[in-house]
Design an enzyme around this catalytic site. Structure first.
Site, mmCIF file in Angstrom:
data_model
loop_
_atom_site.group_PDB
_atom_site.id
_atom_site.type_symbol
_atom_site.label_atom_id
_atom_site.label_comp_id
_atom_site.label_asym_id
_atom_site.label_seq_id
_atom_site.Cartn_x
_atom_site.Cartn_y
_atom_site.Cartn_z
ATOM 1 N N ALA A 1 54.683 79.297 46.058
ATOM 2 C CA ALA A 1 54.756 79.868 44.717
ATOM 3 C C ALA A 1 55.178 78.815 43.699
ATOM 4 O O ALA A 1 56.009 77.969 43.986
ATOM 5 C CB ALA A 1 55.744 81.030 44.705
ATOM 6 N N CYS A 2 54.617 78.905 42.503
ATOM 7 C CA CYS A 2 55.010 78.076 41.366
ATOM 8 C C CYS A 2 54.574 78.813 40.106
ATOM 9 O O CYS A 2 53.759 79.734 40.169
ATOM 10 C CB CYS A 2 54.345 76.695 41.387
ATOM 11 S SG CYS A 2 54.711 75.671 42.837
ATOM 12 N N THR A 3 55.089 78.389 38.958
ATOM 13 C CA THR A 3 54.702 78.973 37.681
ATOM 14 C C THR A 3 54.572 77.871 36.641
ATOM 15 O O THR A 3 55.356 76.921 36.651
ATOM 16 C CB THR A 3 55.757 79.994 37.190
ATOM 17 O OG1 THR A 3 55.947 80.995 38.197
ATOM 18 C CG2 THR A 3 55.318 80.659 35.893
ATOM 19 N N ASN B 1 50.102 81.579 41.112
ATOM 20 C CA ASN B 1 49.405 81.315 42.370
ATOM 21 C C ASN B 1 48.379 82.413 42.639
ATOM 22 O O ASN B 1 47.658 82.783 41.732
ATOM 23 C CB ASN B 1 50.427 81.196 43.505
ATOM 24 C CG ASN B 1 51.582 80.292 43.143
ATOM 25 O OD1 ASN B 1 52.661 80.776 42.818
ATOM 26 N ND2 ASN B 1 51.360 78.992 43.151
#
Length: 367
Positions: free
Chosen positions: A38-40, A212
């Site tokens: 996960a990343c943003t 994601n």
């Protein structure tokens, strides 16, 4: 209709939207199990050219990140064997690595920012030798080295001058699957993905947020539910990518358009912290959710690159205007952040980088 009835109706709509989003997201994530991370990433479009890009890096283990300075004039290779893409860097950059074998995040001296985030649905075209290969470990670096704006990068990428190649994540038996986001000092943005072997590019200032899974077109569709409800009534609060996308999309446009760039920076730090996953959090039946390890913030106008580790008490920054990126006298340098990025720095740190040999990008075995 009374105020209470309107609130009831909007809340019921929000709950219906939440059920739909949860069902679609669960369907999207279920087949992939532990392979997702996960990343943003989000972009703030403020007054007077105040453009700010924020990003979180979420990973289940220490991603062994360090910061590097790269000057112009570096000879590069795509690390894909004899038929590798070759180029020489036109722009200097400051970047954050993953495992010191890939560029995961960074900004160049022209103010172009690049970020790679996990996308398990990625499927790259077959590397058959008809085009030179480029390891996705150097995908972001190729863009930072080569282009001064999003538009220039998109025009070149649409011609598909290379075939992306991937390899296993260090220490794991799974391929790295990524998508790429770009933003620049004008506020322009682009999202680049490879879906079913085909390159897909979303280009425009409106593409301010990326997370994601699922693929970006589905993220946009899911976010429409929450636009109809309105973020002041209800926002999804889980750590799932679609929920983080909805929160970041709302807040990046809900915060004031500050004239003061320092207030804009503070606001965007709060936005990316809001979309982060608390350290040590794991969610039952959602192994794709990972703790936020670090965050970066790019002030495109002032050419400042901020870094904040989840394990240190403060953020610090690099002023690109203080760095010698010239081909003749510029040097490759590294700022060692330590295990879990626990080394503590404060203020502007460009003078604390140490000269070093460049790391080698992870490529195909034997390349």
């Amino acid at each position: 209709m009374t105020r209470s009835m309107r609130l009831f109706t909007r809340t019921r709509q929000a709950l219906s939207a939440l059920a739909a989003v949860t069902a679609i997201t669960a369907f999207s994530a279920a087949p992939f199990g532990e392979s997702a991370q996960a990343c943003t990433r989000a972009v703030y479009l403020g007054p007077n050219g105040n453009v700010i890009t924020v990003r979180s890096m979420d990973w289940k283990v220490d991603v062994a990140t360090n910061l590097w300075i790269f000057p112009r004039g570096m000879a590069r290779t795509g690390e894909a064997g004899p038929n590798s893409l070759k180029w020489t860097s036109r722009y200097g950059s400051v970047i954050a690595t993953g495992y010191d074998i890939s560029t995961t995040d960074g900004v160049n001296e022209a103010g172009l920012s690049a970020n790679v985030l996990w996308l398990v649905e990625s499927k790259y075209p077959k590397f058959d030798g008809t085009k030179p290969g480029l390891t996705i470990a150097a995908w972001a670096q190729y863009v930072l080295d080569s282009f001064g704006s999003v538009r220039e990068a998109v025009e070149a990428l649409r011609r598909e001058p290379f075939t992306p190649v991937t390899d296993n994540v260090p220490g794991e038996d799974r391929l790295a699957t990524l998508h790429l986001s770009l933003s620049d000092a004008s506020g322009d943005s682009a999202i680049v993905e490879y879906i079913d072997g085909k390159q897909v590019i979303h280009h425009g200032r409106e593409y301010q947020v990326m997370t994601n899974s699922p693929t970006f077109d589905h993220q946009l569709a899911l976010n429409e539910y929450w636009k109809q409800i309105g973020g002041t009534v209800m926002l999804p609060g889980t750590n799932r990518a679609s929920d983080r996308f909805a929160r970041a999309s709302f807040y990046v446009n809900a915060i004031p358009r500050y004239e003061d760039p320092d207030l804009a920076l503070a606001a965007m730090f709060s936005v990316i912290r809001n979309a982060s996953v608390p350290l040590g959090i794991s969610t039952p039946n959602e192994p794709n959710i990972s703790s936020t390890r670090w965050r970066t913030v790019v002030d495109h106008k002032r050419k400042l690159y901020f870094f904040e580790s989840a394990l240190t008490p403060n953020a610090f920054w690099v002023d690109l205007k203080k760095i010698d990126f010239s081909e003749k006298s510029g040097k490759v340098k590294v700022l060692a952040l330590g295990e879990h990025q626990k080394n503590v720095f404060a203020g502007e740190v460009s003078s604390q980088f140490k000269e070093s040999k460049p790391f080698r990008f992870l490529g195909l075995p034997g390349a």
